[in-house]
Scaffold this motif. Structure first.
Motif, PDB file in Angstrom:
ATOM      1  N   UNK A  54      12.559  -0.137  24.707  1.00 46.61           N
ATOM      2  CA  UNK A  54      13.656  -0.655  23.893  1.00 46.61           C
ATOM      3  C   UNK A  54      13.167  -1.782  23.005  1.00 46.61           C
ATOM      4  N   UNK A  55      13.577  -1.779  21.752  1.00 46.39           N
ATOM      5  CA  UNK A  55      13.171  -2.854  20.833  1.00 46.39           C
ATOM      6  C   UNK A  55      14.357  -3.233  19.957  1.00 46.39           C
ATOM      7  N   UNK A  56      14.688  -4.528  20.021  1.00 50.22           N
ATOM      8  CA  UNK A  56      15.821  -5.056  19.277  1.00 50.22           C
ATOM      9  C   UNK A  56      15.642  -4.780  17.771  1.00 50.22           C
ATOM     10  N   UNK A  57      16.647  -4.194  17.163  1.00 45.90           N
ATOM     11  CA  UNK A  57      16.650  -3.868  15.724  1.00 45.90           C
ATOM     12  C   UNK A  57      15.570  -2.871  15.292  1.00 45.90           C
ATOM     13  N   UNK A  58      14.931  -2.199  16.268  1.00 46.32           N
ATOM     14  CA  UNK A  58      13.965  -1.137  15.961  1.00 46.32           C
ATOM     15  C   UNK A  58      14.412   0.152  16.652  1.00 46.32           C
ATOM     16  N   UNK A  59      14.911   0.001  17.890  1.00 47.60           N
ATOM     17  CA  UNK A  59      15.265   1.162  18.701  1.00 47.60           C
ATOM     18  C   UNK A  59      16.605   1.767  18.313  1.00 47.60           C
ATOM     19  N   UNK A  60      16.663   2.289  17.107  1.00 47.17           N
ATOM     20  CA  UNK A  60      17.855   3.021  16.651  1.00 47.17           C
ATOM     21  C   UNK A  60      17.627   4.513  16.910  1.00 47.17           C
ATOM     22  N   UNK A  61      18.659   5.307  16.628  1.00 47.99           N
ATOM     23  CA  UNK A  61      18.611   6.750  16.902  1.00 47.99           C
ATOM     24  C   UNK A  61      17.414   7.432  16.234  1.00 47.99           C
ATOM     25  N   UNK A  62      17.066   6.989  15.008  1.00 47.66           N
ATOM     26  CA  UNK A  62      15.971   7.654  14.269  1.00 47.66           C
ATOM     27  C   UNK A  62      14.667   7.628  15.065  1.00 47.66           C
ATOM     28  N   UNK A  63      14.332   6.447  15.600  1.00 48.07           N
ATOM     29  CA  UNK A  63      13.062   6.325  16.326  1.00 48.07           C
ATOM     30  C   UNK A  63      13.156   7.019  17.686  1.00 48.07           C
ATOM     31  N   UNK A  64      14.250   6.785  18.400  1.00 43.92           N
ATOM     32  CA  UNK A  64      14.389   7.392  19.729  1.00 43.92           C
ATOM     33  C   UNK A  64      14.310   8.917  19.628  1.00 43.92           C
ATOM     34  N   UNK A  65      14.996   9.491  18.640  1.00 43.26           N
ATOM     35  CA  UNK A  65      14.986  10.954  18.488  1.00 43.26           C
ATOM     36  C   UNK A  65      13.591  11.451  18.119  1.00 43.26           C
ATOM     37  N   UNK A  66      12.897  10.708  17.255  1.00 42.47           N
ATOM     38  CA  UNK A  66      11.547  11.131  16.850  1.00 42.47           C
ATOM     39  C   UNK A  66      10.609  11.153  18.059  1.00 42.47           C
ATOM     40  N   UNK A  67      10.722  10.136  18.917  1.00 44.84           N
ATOM     41  CA  UNK A  67       9.847  10.083  20.095  1.00 44.84           C
ATOM     42  C   UNK A  67      10.196  11.232  21.049  1.00 44.84           C
TER      43      UNK A  67
END
Ligand SMILES: Cc1cc2nc3c(=O)[nH]c(=O)nc-3n(C[C@H](O)[C@H](O)[C@H](O)COP(=O)(O)O)c2cc1C
Length: 336
Positions: free
Chosen positions: A19-32
Motif C-alpha cells: 500500500x502506498x499513500x496517493x500511489x495505490x489507486x485502482x490503476x496500479x493495483x489492477x496492473x500488478x
C-alpha cells in the motif's frame, strides 16, 4: 513459481505491491494483479469508506484477478472510521487486506468473519510473532531499508529475514529494498515466500503519479534517502528534498523537544502536492533506499515478467552452476 504466498493469495507470482499513500489507486493495483502479482489499493488515501467502495469497484472493472486493500493504523488525532472501511472491503468481496502500523488485533474478528486473509506489515520479529498469534495469515517483514516507516530497531533485511524465518510459522514476504530478480531470489534464500515492493512500483508506466516523481526516482541514488521524525518515535524514510532539509534543520534545533506541530508544514498535506502536482520539494514523502536500483520506467507487466525470467535464470543457471563447478569470471544479468 509456486510458494506459500502464491497459494495463500491465489496469485501467479510471489510479488506484492505494498500500500502506498496517493500511489495505490485502482490503476496500479489492477496492473500488478493483471501481471500476476497482488495489487493493493491504499485504503486511507480514499477519504471516506464510500470512496473506497468506489475505488474497489473501479479496480474490479480493470481486473478479474485477486487484489487487496491496505489499512494503515497510525496514531492520529481523529481515528478514521475503520469498521466502515472494513465494511466497504467486505461488501466489495475482497479477500485480502494488508494491515500496517499498529496491531490489527481489534479488527481481526471482523476481517476473519468476512473470510479475509490478513497480511500484517511488521518491522521486527516480536511484532511478527504477535501478528501470527492474533491470527494473521502472513506477515510482510519490512527491513531497515524500506521506504515509509521502518520502526525504531534499525535491523536490515539481511538479518531480519533469517530471524523471521527461524521464528515464524506463517509464511512471510520480504519487504524493503526489493527491486529485481536478485532481491526475490535472495529473499527466498533467506526464508521468505515472496517479496513486497513499494518504491520500485512507483517508477512504472501505470503508477498514477506526476511524471516528476518518476524522474526523481530515476535520478536519485541509494544515498538520497533520509530519516525524519525519529525524535517522535515515528521514523519515516523519505526522499531528500528542500522541504526535508528544512525539516531536518528544525529537528536539529529542537532535539528531543520536537513536537509534531513544529514540522507541520513539512509533513502535512505533502502527498497530493508531490504525487498529483509534482512539487518535488514539498516535504517528506516515503521512499526506500532501493531507489538506487531504479533506472527505468517499465510497464508493471514488463517489470514483473523481467523479475520472474531473471529469477529463473539465476536459480537454474547461476546457482546450480556453482554446484556443478562452473566458475564464472563476471556475471552478466541473464535478461537485459
Ligand atoms: C510513497 C510511499 C507511500 C507509502 N505509503 C504507505 C501507506 O500508506 N501504508 C503502508 O502501510 N505502507 C506505506 N508505504 C510502505 C510500502 O507499502 C512498503 O512497505 C515499502 O515501500 C517497502 O519498501 P521499499 O520502498 O524499499 O520497497 C509507502 C511507501 C512509499 C514508497
Amino acid at each position: 513459481m509456486k510458494t506459500a504466498i502464491t497459494e495463500l493469495f491465489g496469485i501467479q507470482h510471489p510479488i506484492i505491491q505494498g500500500g502506498m499513500h496517493y500511489v495505490g489507486f485502482a490503476e496500479l493495483a489492477a496492473a500488478v494483479s493483471n501481471a500476476g502479482g497482488l495489487g493493493i489499493i491504499t485504503g486511507l488515501t480514499q477519504k471516506t469508506p464510500e470512496l473506497l467502495a468506489k475505488e474497489i469497484a473501479r479496480c474490479r472493472e480493470m481486473t478479474d484477478k485477486p487484489f487487496g486493500v491496505n489499512l494503515t493504523f497510525l496514531p492520529s488525532f481523529t481515528a478514521p472510521p475503520y469498521p466502515e472501511y472494513i465494511a466497504a472491503i467486505r461488501e466489495g468481496s475482497l479477500k485480502v487486506v494488508e494491515t500496517a502500523g499498529r496491531s490489527p488485533e481489534q479488527y481481526m474478528p471482523a476481517l476473519k468473519a468476512a473470510g479475509i486473509k490478513v497480511i500484517h506489515k511488521c518491522t521486527s520479529v516480536r511484532h511478527s510473532l504477535k501478528a501470527e498469534k492474533i491470527g494473521c495469515d502472513a506477515v510482510s517483514v519490512d527491513g531497515f531499508e524500506c521506504g515509509g516507516h521502518p520502526g525504531e530497531d534499525d535491523i536490515p533485511n539481511m538479518i531480519l529475514l533469517p530471524r523471521a524465518a527461524d521464528e515464524l510459522k506463517v509464511p512471510f514476504v520480504a519487504s524493503g529494498g526489493m527491486a529485481d530478480a536478485r532481491s526475490l531470489v535472495a529473499a527466498l534464500a533467506m526464508g521468505a515466500a515472496g517479496m513486497n515492493m513499494g518504491t520500485r512500483f512507483i517508477a512504472t508506466k501505470e503508477a498514477p503519479v506526476h511524471p516528476n516523481v518518476k524522474k526523481a526516482l530515476i535520478e536519485a541514488t541509494e544515498l538520497d534517502t533520509r530519516f525524519v521524525m525519529r525524535a517522535l518515535r515515528n521514523t519515516e524514510r523519505v526522499l531528500k528534498n528542500k522541504g526535508v532539509d528544512e525539516l531536518l534543520e528544525i529537528e536539529r534545533e529542537k532535539g528531543k523537544a520536537l513536537k509534531i506541530e513544529d514540522i507541520h508544514d513539512q509533513v502535512a498535506g505533502v502527498y497530493p502536492r508531490v504525487m498529483v502536482d509534482g512539487e518535488m520539494d514539498a516535504g517528506a514523502w516515503s521512499c526506500g533506499m532501493v531507489v538506487g536500483l531504479i533506472n527505468d520506467i517499465p510497464t508493471v507487466k514488463e517489470l514483473i515478467d523481467r523479475i520472474m525470467a531473471e529469477a529463473e535464470a539465476i536459480i537454474r543457471q547461476r546457482l546450480t552452476g556453482f554446484l556443478d563447478g562452473a566458475i564464472e569470471k563476471t556475471w552478466a544479468r541473464a535478461v537485459a
